[in-house]
Each structure stands twice: as structure tokens, then as C-alpha cells.
Design a protein around this motif. Structure first.
Motif, mmCIF file in Angstrom:
data_model
loop_
_atom_site.group_PDB
_atom_site.id
_atom_site.type_symbol
_atom_site.label_atom_id
_atom_site.label_comp_id
_atom_site.label_asym_id
_atom_site.label_seq_id
_atom_site.Cartn_x
_atom_site.Cartn_y
_atom_site.Cartn_z
ATOM 1 N N ARG A 1 14.252 -8.315 -9.374
ATOM 2 C CA ARG A 1 13.120 -7.708 -8.678
ATOM 3 C C ARG A 1 11.848 -7.827 -9.519
ATOM 4 O O ARG A 1 10.757 -8.029 -8.988
ATOM 5 C CB ARG A 1 13.431 -6.231 -8.394
ATOM 6 C CG ARG A 1 12.402 -5.548 -7.522
ATOM 7 C CD ARG A 1 12.739 -4.092 -7.284
ATOM 8 N NE ARG A 1 12.673 -3.315 -8.521
ATOM 9 C CZ ARG A 1 12.842 -1.995 -8.567
ATOM 10 N NH1 ARG A 1 13.108 -1.321 -7.465
ATOM 11 N NH2 ARG A 1 12.770 -1.359 -9.719
ATOM 12 N N ALA A 2 11.985 -7.708 -10.841
ATOM 13 C CA ALA A 2 10.801 -7.746 -11.696
ATOM 14 C C ALA A 2 10.270 -9.165 -11.874
ATOM 15 O O ALA A 2 9.127 -9.348 -12.283
ATOM 16 C CB ALA A 2 11.129 -7.134 -13.059
ATOM 17 N N TYR B 1 8.312 -12.449 -8.398
ATOM 18 C CA TYR B 1 6.938 -12.876 -8.080
ATOM 19 C C TYR B 1 6.311 -13.622 -9.250
ATOM 20 O O TYR B 1 5.089 -13.685 -9.367
ATOM 21 C CB TYR B 1 6.089 -11.673 -7.660
ATOM 22 C CG TYR B 1 6.191 -10.457 -8.560
ATOM 23 C CD1 TYR B 1 7.279 -9.607 -8.469
ATOM 24 C CD2 TYR B 1 5.199 -10.160 -9.482
ATOM 25 C CE1 TYR B 1 7.385 -8.488 -9.289
ATOM 26 C CE2 TYR B 1 5.292 -9.044 -10.305
ATOM 27 C CZ TYR B 1 6.397 -8.215 -10.195
ATOM 28 O OH TYR B 1 6.503 -7.117 -11.016
ATOM 29 N N LEU C 1 16.027 1.290 -9.224
ATOM 30 C CA LEU C 1 16.160 0.588 -7.946
ATOM 31 C C LEU C 1 15.934 1.595 -6.827
ATOM 32 O O LEU C 1 16.252 2.775 -6.984
ATOM 33 C CB LEU C 1 17.555 -0.034 -7.821
ATOM 34 C CG LEU C 1 17.891 -1.072 -8.892
ATOM 35 C CD1 LEU C 1 19.323 -1.555 -8.718
ATOM 36 C CD2 LEU C 1 16.930 -2.249 -8.822
ATOM 37 N N PHE C 2 15.379 1.122 -5.705
ATOM 38 C CA PHE C 2 15.142 2.029 -4.581
ATOM 39 C C PHE C 2 16.471 2.266 -3.869
ATOM 40 O O PHE C 2 17.044 1.331 -3.303
ATOM 41 C CB PHE C 2 14.099 1.436 -3.633
ATOM 42 C CG PHE C 2 12.821 1.064 -4.349
ATOM 43 C CD1 PHE C 2 12.239 1.949 -5.248
ATOM 44 C CD2 PHE C 2 12.228 -0.168 -4.151
ATOM 45 C CE1 PHE C 2 11.072 1.611 -5.928
ATOM 46 C CE2 PHE C 2 11.065 -0.514 -4.822
ATOM 47 C CZ PHE C 2 10.490 0.380 -5.715
ATOM 48 N N GLU D 1 6.799 -8.128 -0.411
ATOM 49 C CA GLU D 1 6.196 -7.387 0.700
ATOM 50 C C GLU D 1 4.825 -6.856 0.299
ATOM 51 O O GLU D 1 3.853 -6.947 1.055
ATOM 52 C CB GLU D 1 7.058 -6.163 1.046
ATOM 53 C CG GLU D 1 8.085 -6.348 2.131
ATOM 54 C CD GLU D 1 8.977 -5.117 2.211
ATOM 55 O OE1 GLU D 1 8.432 -3.992 2.269
ATOM 56 O OE2 GLU D 1 10.204 -5.282 2.189
ATOM 57 N N MET D 2 4.743 -6.288 -0.891
ATOM 58 C CA MET D 2 3.487 -5.700 -1.358
ATOM 59 C C MET D 2 2.410 -6.764 -1.490
ATOM 60 O O MET D 2 1.220 -6.483 -1.421
ATOM 61 C CB MET D 2 3.679 -5.015 -2.717
ATOM 62 C CG MET D 2 4.540 -3.779 -2.682
ATOM 63 S SD MET D 2 3.888 -2.503 -1.588
ATOM 64 C CE MET D 2 5.147 -2.433 -0.340
ATOM 65 N N ARG D 3 2.843 -8.000 -1.716
ATOM 66 C CA ARG D 3 1.881 -9.095 -1.871
ATOM 67 C C ARG D 3 1.622 -9.809 -0.558
ATOM 68 O O ARG D 3 0.973 -10.857 -0.533
ATOM 69 C CB ARG D 3 2.402 -10.074 -2.922
ATOM 70 C CG ARG D 3 2.247 -9.541 -4.325
ATOM 71 C CD ARG D 3 3.081 -10.319 -5.341
ATOM 72 N NE ARG D 3 2.773 -9.869 -6.680
ATOM 73 C CZ ARG D 3 3.192 -8.730 -7.204
ATOM 74 N NH1 ARG D 3 3.931 -7.923 -6.489
ATOM 75 N NH2 ARG D 3 2.856 -8.394 -8.438
ATOM 76 N N PHE E 1 10.807 -6.260 -2.238
ATOM 77 C CA PHE E 1 9.719 -5.272 -2.246
ATOM 78 C C PHE E 1 8.411 -5.800 -2.826
ATOM 79 O O PHE E 1 7.352 -5.694 -2.189
ATOM 80 C CB PHE E 1 10.179 -4.010 -2.981
ATOM 81 C CG PHE E 1 9.177 -2.896 -2.976
ATOM 82 C CD1 PHE E 1 9.110 -2.001 -1.916
ATOM 83 C CD2 PHE E 1 8.281 -2.729 -4.030
ATOM 84 C CE1 PHE E 1 8.188 -0.969 -1.900
ATOM 85 C CE2 PHE E 1 7.352 -1.700 -4.023
ATOM 86 C CZ PHE E 1 7.305 -0.824 -2.956
ATOM 87 N N PRO E 2 8.415 -6.391 -4.038
ATOM 88 C CA PRO E 2 7.136 -6.869 -4.589
ATOM 89 C C PRO E 2 6.512 -7.976 -3.740
ATOM 90 O O PRO E 2 5.288 -8.104 -3.698
ATOM 91 C CB PRO E 2 7.513 -7.379 -5.981
ATOM 92 C CG PRO E 2 8.978 -7.545 -5.969
ATOM 93 C CD PRO E 2 9.517 -6.560 -4.985
ATOM 94 N N HIS F 1 -0.764 -1.513 -10.311
ATOM 95 C CA HIS F 1 -0.345 -2.455 -9.274
ATOM 96 C C HIS F 1 -1.197 -3.715 -9.245
ATOM 97 O O HIS F 1 -0.892 -4.647 -8.515
ATOM 98 C CB HIS F 1 -0.326 -1.771 -7.906
ATOM 99 C CG HIS F 1 -1.680 -1.374 -7.390
ATOM 100 N ND1 HIS F 1 -2.298 -0.206 -7.763
ATOM 101 C CD2 HIS F 1 -2.508 -1.990 -6.533
ATOM 102 C CE1 HIS F 1 -3.459 -0.120 -7.144
ATOM 103 N NE2 HIS F 1 -3.616 -1.176 -6.396
#
Lengths: 355, 279
Positions: free
Chosen positions: A148-149, A152, A88-89, A103-105, A100-101, A75
Motif C-alpha cells: 500500500r505504501a 504509487y 491497515l483499514f 483512489e486519493m490520487r 486507497f492511495p 497528504h
């Protein structure tokens, strides 16, 4: 973001006694689309996994944009990855997946929303942001995975057989889409596939892997025209390979174990067993006798009409047959089975390569 | 499916026979309910079926008896921690076994589910000396630990079923996207298995609430549970109060059943997509 250079320095992986990746060094240019091609079990997914951080290295280092990343957890590598089954979720909508990525950032809601919208527009899914993944087709799901990939701006995108689950027609369409996507986002791409046509169609350069090591690295054309060994010649496209008699080459003439004398343009000395390699489309087929550097006659044993080409197998002698690919002209007569034809090819098209 | 529907069937009489059989089976299954509910609304002074008259006096009697209230509260005090312990331990066990590719996972799964098969009386005989050794007799910990032994497998089975088709690669994907291990679990895997874990926990609560055999061994006067009190009352005072209590427990069980059903629908809705190869 611009793509970053990726470098493998003597990267190796073994599980106990079992070596799955021989010491491997490879330099991938910033922004390059690089394909890892090989049969299953050749180590290509392992090599990809070392970059993603799923596979800890036994030795060596991986350098991305000048920094060694191999001791960082997945990560913290800031790499995008697209999986074969999309991953995919399932309980998150398309837009929530892409967010999602971010949010994680710790991106703010507005910032995330703007980026997600821009990204979904780029993959032409702007109108499907509220859907759940299972409500989309396979091709659409793959586009969500791409978005998604890349949302970011990672300097490197890893793709693990991303088109493996799609049918052939859709796969070809998605190849163009992924290429266009790559041009737009500018990231370096490391792309794993076992499909040689896919690799050749998409990659700037590629590496052919076998038994945990790189057999050859180059542009698709270099690899096809100048295969370094029999494995590469066989794996990329089709090849007529004739095992040579040991030490029987004299100048531009080589003897095969099956009793043919072949003229070749380049004699190179290799230790160990050698092969003469002739590509099926470099062989001409004619009804009468024809003159060329290499000229043989034989009976047609098999003919398969593929889209656009006819593939013949012609027996030259009891120990040896060749495959010939001939363009299929509309309305032209196909050769009958058993018909005797002559096959010819130029000396420059006989490559001498080691096993 | 349509082939099945179009398949020839038995004649009219055959269908009637089948319907009659189905009604009988359902009657047989709900017969105890059909007896206990009228019993509770009896005006008689003792348990008699059918009742001689109707009234709610036994409900009133039950509500006025503090012992019933205390036993009910005890059952909740025991059932709630049992549900929590079962949810955490059962989920962790299911995760460990689903993640591992080692050879011990199958025997381990059998061991975890073994208490579901074992007669409770045997579990009780085994648990009692342990509880005595740990000096837990008469405390709430005794029935809580005892009931957790039967509650954990319920959560384990529910969560294992949810994980059967779960692709742990989703966690890897989350990690490449910037989630550390804990967030990859809590943001991706946990939401997918939570409905099943809660279903299992509700079942664990219900099981604890109904359980008699372990409670007979593991509870004391201060910790007696509702089923134990019902049992004691049946032994020497056969008043319809017991039927009234039983009816109330029945209503609670039905509510739990509905809750489990709703949770199940919710779990099904969060199943992973399997339509990967559709064009």
C-alpha cells in the motif's frame, strides 16, 4: 520510480522548553536504505515524523528531491509510510487497502486495478486480495502495508519499526523480504528501529540517535569498528568499556581507573572523560599464559552458552571484569566457573573514545 | 471455557430450581406485555382484565380517530430531528473526547452523559423556562431540543464505545497515502463508527417516541405526542383504545430492538483487527 535524495538542514523540534530534537543535519542518498537506530525516546520517531509531516518543525528545513517539503501537509508530500502496527483499514479488503492511495490520487478504476494486482503479486499476496486484513497473519499484513505504501511509486518510503510486532524468527525472514522489496521498488528508505541487529543487517548506512541528536552516522561496519563515543560502542553490539584515569595516558599506554595498564594502537586526545573500548570477540581466551600486547589473567565468574558463542565474564581485579565472546566448538570443553584463564588482545583493538 | 463447562454442578433438583427461577424472572419482565396485548383485543367497553370477550373494535376505533394519527405523526416529526441532531452532536462530542489527551475529557464525558442519569422531571423543570424565554412554547422546536438533551448522550455512549479501541493512527496512515484531513476522516474513521452512530440515533428516536415527562412540559395541543395523548386519554377515558395503541407502540419498539441488534452485529463485524502479532 528512482529514489530521491533526502536532506535534513538544521532540523530541530522542541515542545516549549523541552527540546526533543537538537539541530540535526543529514544527507541521505537517492535509493539508499538508511536506518535510524536508538533507544526509545532518542528522537528517532520524531525525526521520522517530521518527514511524514506529523511533527511540525521548530526550525530548519527538509528537502526531498531538491524541494523543501516541511511546510506541506502530510497528504501532499507523496511519501510512503509503513507503521509498526501496519495501520491497515480494517473494513477494506487487502486489494481495497492497496487501492486507497490510488483512489486519493484520482486514478481510474482500470489503472488502479492493474497497479494493485502488480503490487500484490510483488509481495506474493496476489491470491489474498479479497481477504480482510484481520484474516491475514502478521507477516502478511506487513506485506500488505508495504504494498500500500509503495503502489504509487513514492520516491521515499518511511518505515517506523515495521517488524516490531513480529516474533524473532518471522522478523528475520521479513528483513530479507523488505530488503528485496527495496531493491525492486528502488525508493529511498528511511527505517526506524531500536533493534541494532536489524539495523545492521538491513541498512546501507545508519545513524545512531541519543537524546535528540545524531551520535554517529556511517555504515554499520564503520559504526561498529570505529565508534565515536561510549554510547555508540555500547549501543551497537557489546563493548568492554574501561574508564581511563584523567591525564594518565602516555603515548601508547593508558591507565584505567580500575588499575589496568592497556596498550592501544591509537591515542587520540579528547576533552573530558575517556574510555578504552575492547570488543568481546577481539579478546582471546587461553588456559596457560599467553603473550600479546595486552595480557591479563583472571577467574571465570560467569559463562553463558548462546547459540554459536559462549559468553564469559572474567574478573581481572576486584574493580574490573571483561566480557569475552568465544566461538563455541562442537564438543569442546567449556571453562569452569572459578577457573583461572588468561585473556589477551592486540593493541589495535583497544580504542580510546570519549564518553 | 471448557474448564467452566466441566466444572461440577448442583444436582438435578438444583437445576430445576434454577430453571424455575429463570422462567419467573422472564415472566416478570414480560408480564406487562402479556397484559396489554390481550387488553387491546377486548370487546369490552372499558379496560378490564381479563377481557370479557374478544374483538378488534378498539383497533378500529383507534384508526378512525384522527387525534391518534396526528399524535403519531407529531411523534415522528419530533423523533426524526432528535435522531439527526443526536447523531451529529453526539458523534462530534465522542470524537472530541476520544481524540483529546487533555485532562478535561473525563469531566466532560460525565457532563455529556449526565442527562441519562437525571430524572426527566428535573430536566423538564430546567428546560421549561428556557423554552419560554426563547419563545418556543407550542412549537416543535421545544420538544425537539428537549428530547435531544436525552438523545445526545445515547449516541455519545455508543460512539465512544466504538472509539475505545480505535486507533487514530489509521487517519495518519490515510494522510500519508494522500488523503486530506476530511477524507481521512470520512473514508476511514466514519465508516468504522457509522454503525454505532446509527444505533445511537435509532435509540434516540425510540427514546423520543416513548418520552412522556418532557413532552408534558414542552408540547402543546398542536404538538402533543403519542405518549402524551395516551396519558391524557388514561386520565379521563379508560377505553381499550389505549391498549390497542400501546400494543402498536410495543410492536414498533420490538422492530427497533431488532434493528439495533442487527446494527450491533454490523458494528462488531467492522471492529478493528487485533491479530497484529499472530504469525
Amino acid at each position: 520510480m528512482r529514489g530521491a535524495a533526502l536532506e535534513f538542514r538544521d532540523v530541530a523540534k522542541s515542545y516549549g522548553e523541552l527540546s526533543v530534537l537538537q539541530p540535526t543535519s543529514l544527507h541521505i542518498e537517492p535509493g539508499e536504505f538508511f536506518a535510524l537506530l536508538g533507544p526509545s525516546g532518542s528522537g528517532k520517531s520524531t525525526l521520522l515524523g517530521t518527514v511524514a509531516g506529523f511533527v511540525p518543525l521548530s526550525s530548519g528545513s527538509i528537502v526531498l528531491d531538491g524541494q523543501a517539503i516541511n511546510s506541506r501537509p502530510p497528504h501532499k508530500r507523496n511519501i510512503g509510510m509503513v507503521f509498526q502496527n501496519y495501520s491497515l483499514f480494517p473494513f477494506r479488503t487487502v486489494a481495497q487497502n492497496v487501492a486507497f492511495p490510488l483512489e486519493m490520487r484520482g486514478a481510474s478504476k482500470q489503472e488502479a486495478q492493474a497497479k494493485v494486482e502488480a503490487m500484490l503479486a510483488m509481495v506474493q499476496l496476489g491470491h489474498l486480495g479479497d481477504r480482510l486484513p484481520k484474516q491475514l497473519s502478521g507477516g502478511q499484513q506487513q506485506r500488505v502495508a508495504l504494498a500500500r505504501a509503495a503502489v504509487y511509486d513514492p520516491p521515499l518510503l518511511l518505515m517506523d519499526e515495521p517488524l516490531g510486532a513480529l516474533d524473532k524468527k518471522l522478523r528475520e525472514g521479513m528483513q530479507d523480504e523488505i530488503k528485496a522489496f527495496h531493491r525492486k521498488v528502488g525508493s529511498t528508505v528511511l527505517y526506524v528501529t531500536h533493534d541494532q541487529e536489524e539495523a545492521a543487517a538491513m541498512a546501507d548506512r545508519m545513524a545512531i540517535m541519543n537524546r535528540g541528536r545524531l551520535e554517529q552516522v556511517g555504515t554499520p561496519r564503520e559504526l561498529y569498528d570505529e565508534p565515536r563515543n561510549a554510547f555508540v560502542a555500547n549501543f551497537l553490539g557489546e563493548a568492554n568499556l574501561f574508564r581511563l584515569r584523567d591525564g594518565a595516558s602516555s603515548g601508547a599506554l593508558v591507565e584505567t581507573q580500575s588499575g589496568l595498564s592497556l596498550k592501544t594502537g591509537h591515542v587520540a586526545a579528547h576533552p573530558g572523560p575517556c574510555f578504552a573500548c575492547v570488543r568481546p570477540e577481539n579478546i582471546q581466551l587461553s588456559e596457560g599464559s599467553a603473550a600479546s600486547d595486552n595480557s591479563f589473567s583472571g577467574g571465570i565468574e560467569d559463562a553463558v552458552h548462546l547459540a554459536g558463542v559462549v559468553k564469559y565474564r572474567i574478573r581481572l581485579n576486584p574493580n574490573c571484569s571483561v566480557i569475552v565472546r568465544a566461538a563455541s566448538e562442537r564438543g569442546a570443553r567449556l571453562h569452569d566457573l572459578g577457573e583461572t584463564v588468561s585473556v589477551t588482545w592486540k593493541a589495535k583493538d583497544t580504542l580510546i573514545i570519549p564518553e | 471455557m471448557s474448564l467452566m463447562n466441566d466444572a461440577p454442578r448442583g444436582g438435578r433438583s438444583g437445576r430445576l430450581l434454577l430453571a424455575a427461577y429463570a422462567v419467573l424472572v422472564v415472566l416478570f419482565l414480560i408480564l406487562p406485555i402479556l397484559v396489554v396485548v390481550p387488553l387491546s383485543a377486548s370487546s369490552d367497553a372499558y379496560l378490564r382484565f381479563p377481557p370479557g370477550g374478544w374483538g378488534l373494535r378498539w383497533y378500529q376505533a383507534a384508526f378512525n380517530e384522527p387525534r391518534w394519527w396526528r399524535a403519531t405523526w407529531n411523534s415522528v416529526l419530533i423523533g426524526a430531528p432528535v435522531a439527526a441532531i443526536s447523531a451529529v452532536v453526539g458523534t462530534c462530542a465522542a470524537l472530541a473526547i476520544a481524540r483529546s489527551r487533555a485532562g478535561w475529557t473525563r469531566p466532560a464525558a460525565v457532563l455529556v452523559t449526565a442527562p441519562m442519569m437525571l430524572p426527566h422531571v428535573i430536566l423538564a423543570i430546567g428546560l421549561y423556562p428556557i423554552v419560554v424565554d426563547l419563545r418556543l412554547t407550542g412549537t416543535f422546536w421545544a420538544p425537539i431540543l428537549g428530547h435531544s438533551v436525552v438523545g445526545i448522550p445515547l449516541v455519545f455512549v455508543a460512539v465512544s464505545a466504538a472509539l475505545r479501541n480505535y486507533d487514530f493512527q489509521l487517519e495518519l496512515a490515510a494522510m500519508t497515502l494522500g488523503a486530506n484531513q476530511w477524507r481521512a476522516f470520512s473514508k476511514v474513521t466514519l465508516p468504522m463508527i457509522a454503525p454505532s452512530a446509527v444505533t445511537g440515533a435509532v435509540l434516540a428516536f425510540a427514546t423520543s417516541f416513548d418520552e412522556l415527562m418532557l413532552s408534558l412540559f414542552l408540547t402543546g395541543p398542536r404538538t402533543e405526542t403519542l405518549p402524551r395523548l395516551i396519558w391524557d386519554q388514561l386520565a379521563y377515558a379508560l377505553t381499550p383504545t389505549v391498549a390497542a395503541i400501546a400494543t402498536l407502540v410495543l410492536a414498533l419498539s420490538l422492530a427497533i430492538l431488532v434493528l439495533v441488534f442487527v446494527l450491533h452485529r454490523f458494528a462488531a463485524a467492522s471492529e478493528p483487527s487485533t491479530s497484529g502479532s499472530q504469525p
